[in-house]
Motif scaffolding. Sequence first.
Motif, PDB file in Angstrom:
ATOM      1  N   ASN A 198       0.811  -1.210   0.000  1.00  0.00           N
ATOM      2  CA  ASN A 198       0.000   0.000   0.000  1.00  0.00           C
ATOM      3  C   ASN A 198       0.844   1.259   0.000  1.00  0.00           C
ATOM      4  O   ASN A 198       0.821   2.019   0.959  1.00  0.00           O
ATOM      5  CB  ASN A 198      -0.785  -0.017   1.316  1.00  0.00           C
ATOM      6  N   ASP A 237      -6.604  -4.011  -3.240  1.00  0.00           N
ATOM      7  CA  ASP A 237      -7.657  -3.679  -2.281  1.00  0.00           C
ATOM      8  C   ASP A 237      -8.488  -4.898  -1.895  1.00  0.00           C
ATOM      9  O   ASP A 237      -9.083  -5.555  -2.760  1.00  0.00           O
ATOM     10  CB  ASP A 237      -8.577  -2.610  -2.895  1.00  0.00           C
ATOM     11  N   ARG A 238      -8.505  -5.192  -0.638  1.00  0.00           N
ATOM     12  CA  ARG A 238      -9.442  -6.155  -0.061  1.00  0.00           C
ATOM     13  C   ARG A 238      -9.281  -6.067   1.467  1.00  0.00           C
ATOM     14  O   ARG A 238      -8.166  -6.312   1.975  1.00  0.00           O
ATOM     15  CB  ARG A 238      -9.160  -7.585  -0.541  1.00  0.00           C
ATOM     16  N   LYS A 302      -7.356   4.955  -4.038  1.00  0.00           N
ATOM     17  CA  LYS A 302      -7.404   3.947  -2.969  1.00  0.00           C
ATOM     18  C   LYS A 302      -6.738   4.454  -1.687  1.00  0.00           C
ATOM     19  O   LYS A 302      -7.288   4.348  -0.586  1.00  0.00           O
ATOM     20  CB  LYS A 302      -6.731   2.668  -3.492  1.00  0.00           C
ATOM     21  N   ASN A 307      -7.840   4.161   2.438  1.00  0.00           N
ATOM     22  CA  ASN A 307      -6.884   4.091   3.544  1.00  0.00           C
ATOM     23  C   ASN A 307      -6.883   5.366   4.383  1.00  0.00           C
ATOM     24  O   ASN A 307      -6.690   5.320   5.593  1.00  0.00           O
ATOM     25  CB  ASN A 307      -5.480   3.782   3.019  1.00  0.00           C
ATOM     26  N   HIS A 310      -9.646   5.121   6.715  1.00  0.00           N
ATOM     27  CA  HIS A 310      -9.277   4.123   7.731  1.00  0.00           C
ATOM     28  C   HIS A 310      -8.405   4.756   8.812  1.00  0.00           C
ATOM     29  O   HIS A 310      -8.639   4.568  10.006  1.00  0.00           O
ATOM     30  CB  HIS A 310      -8.479   2.990   7.069  1.00  0.00           C
ATOM     31  N   HIS A 374     -13.210  -5.258  11.918  1.00  0.00           N
ATOM     32  CA  HIS A 374     -11.913  -4.705  11.517  1.00  0.00           C
ATOM     33  C   HIS A 374     -11.463  -3.743  12.608  1.00  0.00           C
ATOM     34  O   HIS A 374     -12.007  -2.649  12.757  1.00  0.00           O
ATOM     35  CB  HIS A 374     -12.037  -3.996  10.167  1.00  0.00           C
ATOM     36  N   ILE A 379      -5.279  -1.023  12.331  1.00  0.00           N
ATOM     37  CA  ILE A 379      -5.043   0.009  11.306  1.00  0.00           C
ATOM     38  C   ILE A 379      -4.116   1.105  11.852  1.00  0.00           C
ATOM     39  O   ILE A 379      -3.320   1.681  11.110  1.00  0.00           O
ATOM     40  CB  ILE A 379      -6.394   0.607  10.850  1.00  0.00           C
ATOM     41  N   LYS A 386       2.128   5.244   7.108  1.00  0.00           N
ATOM     42  CA  LYS A 386       0.822   5.281   6.438  1.00  0.00           C
ATOM     43  C   LYS A 386       0.363   6.726   6.176  1.00  0.00           C
ATOM     44  O   LYS A 386      -0.093   7.049   5.087  1.00  0.00           O
ATOM     45  CB  LYS A 386      -0.203   4.531   7.270  1.00  0.00           C
ATOM     46  N   ARG A 390      -1.244   8.899   3.035  1.00  0.00           N
ATOM     47  CA  ARG A 390      -2.699   9.015   3.092  1.00  0.00           C
ATOM     48  C   ARG A 390      -3.172  10.446   3.318  1.00  0.00           C
ATOM     49  O   ARG A 390      -4.299  10.776   2.976  1.00  0.00           O
ATOM     50  CB  ARG A 390      -3.236   8.099   4.202  1.00  0.00           C
TER      51      ARG A 390
END
Length: 485
Positions: A198, A237-238, A302, A307, A310, A374, A379, A386, A390
Amino acid sequence: MTTNEKPVPALSRSTASAAPAAPVRIVHLGLGAFHRAHQAWYTQHASDGAQWGIAAFTGRRPDAATALAAQDGLYTLIERGEAGDSFELMTSIVEAHDGADVAALSRLVAAPTTALVTLTITEAAYNLAADGALDLANPAVQADIDVLRAMTASSSAPVPDDVGHPPAAATAAGRLVQALAARRSAGTGPIAVVSCDNLANNATAARAAIGGLADVVDPGLGTWVAENVSFVGTSIDRITPRTTSAEIALVEAECGYADSSPVVTEPFSDWVLNGEFPAGRPDWASAGAVFVDEIEHFENRKLWLLNGAHSLMAYAGQLRGHTTVAEALSDPACAGWITEFWDEAERNLPAEGLGIPAYRAALLERFSNARIAHHLAQIAMDGSNKLRMRAVQVLMAELAAGRTGAGAARMIASWVTFLRLAHGRGTDIADSSLAELQAALELPRGDSQGEDLRALLGVLDTRLAGDDAAVAAVAGLLDAIAVPA
Ligand code: CS2
């Protein structure tokens, strides 16, 4: 179990009456749940999937490989939709190895039948510096350079370590460089390296990590990599939360066999790829993957929309007492902050060709799937890597356009508040830049902006930390993440 009930059989190719293992043509680094829910699924569902076996290697610990090898690489994929679960026996992984077994990796990467290497090694494992080049100051990178140089320079047999293992690189990129050197020696030709991490521009990142290391170790190998390795970029993505013991029990009850390693995932999946496959690839398009000439906008769609939301929920949501994505989304304050950030992100994506309104609507549906637990804590890990992808770019673009960037700034402010709180309470912070974060958190908070704030932002991006307007945008929101009493 009552005494007259028979124990369920352990999962294996014979107990499951699975087809014989496909020949290994794909080598994978990073044997986590995401790989098993995503690339392994696309390979199994490709029209020619029966010809493409995967040999998968773990990262730091051997455990996942030990568990999977004991059941011949097989595992159950639980697709968890709003309406219920469906179970699929996955057979595309045909070998599972300890990542430290670089001899096996080298043998498989050098094999003429191997056409590609896929990577899910995590954002942090690329070991890149702020300028995007390999971080030569990183001690793990330096140690691998020493090992690899000694190996390429020595014409005699390598000296084993105390426990008899031949010397081997320890980072993912180092191991792969060692294996690519074996392919070069074997003369088995070009190969594709497909990053499924990612990261923005993940092909460029993989080239910097792997090609960069090869260049430093041995210029001849660096040239071979430049000429023979095709770095393929992807947007993957999943949503795949961590497996729990509940899923192990569920598979036993529903499928009638004992599977130590099931994976639970959402029904949705997406894979966009860009690049060349000089030695071929499965027909992943027949399973729904999309091949494009230009991938950056798909990556940003994405990384920012999914993300980014998230990460916003991970910090702001946990500060407000939530534990899962679905819970955070049902909090109107969190939902409003997501909308605010999405509007900013959308302004910085092309209006055509990405179907953003439908993508946003689908995300809300995916996030609100309460049957997928989740966890926000999962996360929240490794935020320094990240948030760089993001939030930072959206904030800088919004400020440059004369707007507030409040949505992106709020994501960063939530992260800062979350870190300050954890530091104050002495709770663990899971981050690959922990030492830098801790040093920053020791600094005084002082005035409204605080020295710690600039230092924390510097861990994300030095440009961000040096930009007064950006620092002020974050500082102004630090107290705005209201924690309910
Ligand atoms: C998540 C991702 O843990 C995280 O950082 O945002 O793992 C996310 O679930 C996947 O990218 C979904 O494809």
